[in-house]
Design a protein around this motif. Structure first.
Motif: not given
Length: 161
Positions: A35-36, A38
């Protein structure tokens, strides 16, 4: 293909965006990293423990799956047979050219049908010509059928190795 939160394993063996090995880590940590950055966390195989996972850009995962399907479909297709026509009175230079063409076709993964047009009593000469060609091309292909003499032609098919 299992993505992101659908991965149920407690630990995963993670590979980074550029193929670098990030080691074994908890799935939650791997998801946070994805998630960091993307990107998506994709599980490549469920057969091992911990399962190997990759960090892949979201569109790239679909594209890789599509390419794998296309490769599998390509392998399932039957051989293409390309025909090379000769005459029993072929010149040495022309014979070398035909031999090179046949070799190129066999190396590309297609089969070659060598056909010699016969008129009159040229059957023995045509058969001898085909036997020599088959012997010369044995490094690139193997005979699928024997030399077939029928009416106005002699033919043999070579499949790639």
């Amino acid at each position: 293909m299992i993505k992101n939160e659908k991965i149920k394993a407690s630990e995963v063996h993670l590979t980074g965006l550029h193929g670098e090995d990030l080691g074994t880590m908890p799935t939650k940590e791997a998801l946070a990293l994805a998630k960091q950055l993307k990107v998506d966390l994709i599980c490549t195989s469920l057969m091992s423990s911990p399962p190997p996972c990759k960090l892949i850009g979201s569109g790239q995962a679909k594209q890789e799956a599509l390419q794998e399907k296309q490769q599998a479909r390509k392998k399932d297709q039957p051989l293409k047979v390309k025909e090379l026509r000769l005459t029993p009175h072929i010149e040495d230079h022309d014979l070398d050219t035909k031999r090179q063409q046949a070799e190129r076709i066999l190396k590309a993964g297609d089969a070659v049908m060598l056909v010699v047009k016969i008129s009159g009593k040229e059957g023995a000469k045509a058969k001898e010509l085909l036997e020599n060609l088959v012997k010369d091309l044995s490094a690139s292909g193997r005979k699928q059928t024997g030399i077939q003499l029928s009416g106005k032609q002699a033919a043999v098919q070579l499949d790639p190795l």
